[in-house]
Enzyme design. Structure first.
Site, PDB file in Angstrom:
ATOM      1  N   MET A   8       0.845  -1.194   0.000  1.00 24.89           N
ATOM      2  CA  MET A   8       0.000   0.000   0.000  1.00 24.89           C
ATOM      3  C   MET A   8       0.876   1.237   0.000  1.00 24.89           C
ATOM      4  O   MET A   8       1.502   1.577   1.011  1.00 24.89           O
ATOM      5  CB  MET A   8      -0.946  -0.031   1.200  1.00 24.89           C
ATOM      6  CG  MET A   8      -2.034  -1.087   1.071  1.00 24.89           C
ATOM      7  SD  MET A   8      -3.046  -1.276   2.555  1.00 24.89           S
ATOM      8  CE  MET A   8      -1.971  -2.335   3.530  1.00 24.89           C
ATOM      9  N   GLU A   9       0.913   1.895  -1.141  1.00 27.78           N
ATOM     10  CA  GLU A   9       1.801   3.042  -1.334  1.00 27.78           C
ATOM     11  C   GLU A   9       1.460   4.150  -0.346  1.00 27.78           C
ATOM     12  O   GLU A   9       0.297   4.494  -0.146  1.00 27.78           O
ATOM     13  CB  GLU A   9       1.669   3.544  -2.778  1.00 27.78           C
ATOM     14  CG  GLU A   9       2.808   4.433  -3.234  1.00 27.78           C
ATOM     15  CD  GLU A   9       2.564   5.887  -2.924  1.00 27.78           C
ATOM     16  OE1 GLU A   9       3.550   6.641  -2.774  1.00 27.78           O
ATOM     17  OE2 GLU A   9       1.393   6.279  -2.836  1.00 27.78           O
ATOM     18  N   GLN A  68       7.960  -4.883  -5.651  1.00 28.39           N
ATOM     19  CA  GLN A  68       6.937  -4.575  -6.644  1.00 28.39           C
ATOM     20  C   GLN A  68       7.377  -3.430  -7.548  1.00 28.39           C
ATOM     21  O   GLN A  68       7.869  -2.400  -7.078  1.00 28.39           O
ATOM     22  CB  GLN A  68       5.613  -4.198  -5.983  1.00 28.39           C
ATOM     23  CG  GLN A  68       4.483  -4.016  -7.004  1.00 28.39           C
ATOM     24  CD  GLN A  68       3.167  -3.642  -6.372  1.00 28.39           C
ATOM     25  OE1 GLN A  68       2.912  -2.473  -6.110  1.00 28.39           O
ATOM     26  NE2 GLN A  68       2.296  -4.630  -6.137  1.00 28.39           N
ATOM     27  N   CYS A  98      -2.982  -0.227  -9.021  1.00 31.56           N
ATOM     28  CA  CYS A  98      -3.011   1.069  -8.338  1.00 31.56           C
ATOM     29  C   CYS A  98      -4.072   1.980  -8.968  1.00 31.56           C
ATOM     30  O   CYS A  98      -4.052   2.212 -10.179  1.00 31.56           O
ATOM     31  CB  CYS A  98      -1.646   1.743  -8.407  1.00 31.56           C
ATOM     32  SG  CYS A  98      -1.616   3.363  -7.596  1.00 31.56           S
TER      33      CYS A  98
END
EC number: 1.3.1.-
Length: 322
Positions: A8-9, A68, A98
């Site tokens: 989760m950016e 990733q 995303c």
């Protein structure tokens, strides 16, 4: 059954990966996406988002970490994937899920689900570029604005060489709005010969049971549910095995909060460290009433020493004052 911690950016960085995997119940985790545009990135770009590469691609608790990548240029992604492997990445994961507008505008993430042929080309190029023993995997959503092409995308990724698929059971347009369409995970599994992980809206053990019933998926990836309930993986594993398990209470989480705060101060400037703590604490309010009270106390607090005292970190507080 495998339980993975989602990438989760802007949320699950190396600090939160470390703290959450200390709790247990997680088989592997994934970095925030490393953006690949038009060049070979320097090693520093990988080490910034994946410092675990310097320690065998493991968190401090010994949980494997995957790297990733996000981008749209097959050759450039392949070159960077090869470098990531040289730096120690045990698995290369590709981001096709995303939903961020800024990412999608630059042809990254979920927008690529409009182009199944490109998905296949990217996975195929990366698969050919990395050593045969290193798996290449992919994470996708159900589509950009409709799940109509989800099966074509899944087949493109699997045929390109993805060892497994993680399916976030919503479209890009749906973002994170409930519900997650777990029935589409089952449909994806019907058309591909690789394992499929279910992802999306698993907040509790009951959610997991419903997800398994609807999707048929044994493997799952937990995101916000695990961040807001750090022992959710342990709870699910116990339920799967038919074991009794006493969930972590608020007092059990205090050492984790203090360790998170310690690492946030070591990594970030005093200007930004409080925001990282509040970000996680805000998510904990979903599961712990005590977190609501603490968040209210900390919401407008930016002084590191006072925050340390509120967390019971007197030693840290004294160091801040010094």
């Amino acid at each position: 059954m495998q339980i993975a911690l989602a990438p989760m950016e802007g949320l699950v960085d190396n600090i939160l990966r470390d703290v959450l995997t200390r709790v247990g119940g997680i088989d592997w985790c994934v970095t925030e996406f490393i953006r690949v545009c038009d060049r070979l990135l320097p090693p520093a770009s990988f080490h910034k988002l994946a410092p675990e590469l310097r320690q065998g691609a493991l968190t401090a608790a010994g949980v494997p970490m995957r790297v990733q990548l996000l981008g749209s240029d097959p050759l450039c992604l392949a070159e960077n994937a090869a470098l990531a492997c040289e730096l120690g990445a045990p698995v290369i994961d590709l981001n096709f899920g995303c939903p961020a507008k800024t990412v999608n505008k630059s042809r990254g993430g979920a927008v690529l689900l409009k182009e199944p042929e490109l998905l296949h080309a990217i996975v195929h190029a990366v698969r050919r570029a990395v050593p045969a023993h290193i798996p290449v995997t992919a994470k996708m959503r159900l589509g950009f604005d409709s799940p109509a092409g989800a099966l074509d995308c899944a087949m493109a990724l699997a045929d390109g060489g993805s060892a497994h698929l993680v399916v976030h059971a919503r479209t890009k347009v749906e973002g994170y709005k409930p519900p997650a369409h777990w029935e589409w995970v089952a449909r994806v599994q019907d058309v591909v010969k690789v394992p499929v992980f279910a992802n999306g809206e698993i907040w509790t053990v009951d959610d997991w049971r419903r997800c398994r019933e609807v999707s048929g998926a044994e493997d799952i990836m937990l995101g916000r549910g695990l961040v807001s309930r750090p022992d959710l993986g342990l709870q699910i594993a116990a339920a799967r095995d038919g074991r009794d398990y006493q969930p972590l209470g608020w007092q059990d989480l205090q050492p984790l909060l203090r360790e998170f705060w310690r690492q946030a101060q070591a990594k970030l400037s005093p200007r930004y460290a409080p925001g990282r703590l509040k970000q996680w604490l805000a998510m904990l309010t979903r599961s712990y009433p005590e977190a609501v009270l603490l968040f209210a106390e900390l919401r407008r607090e930016d002084d590191c020493a006072r925050i340390s005292r509120l967390l019971g970190c007197e030693a840290v507080a004294e160091a801040c004052v010094a």
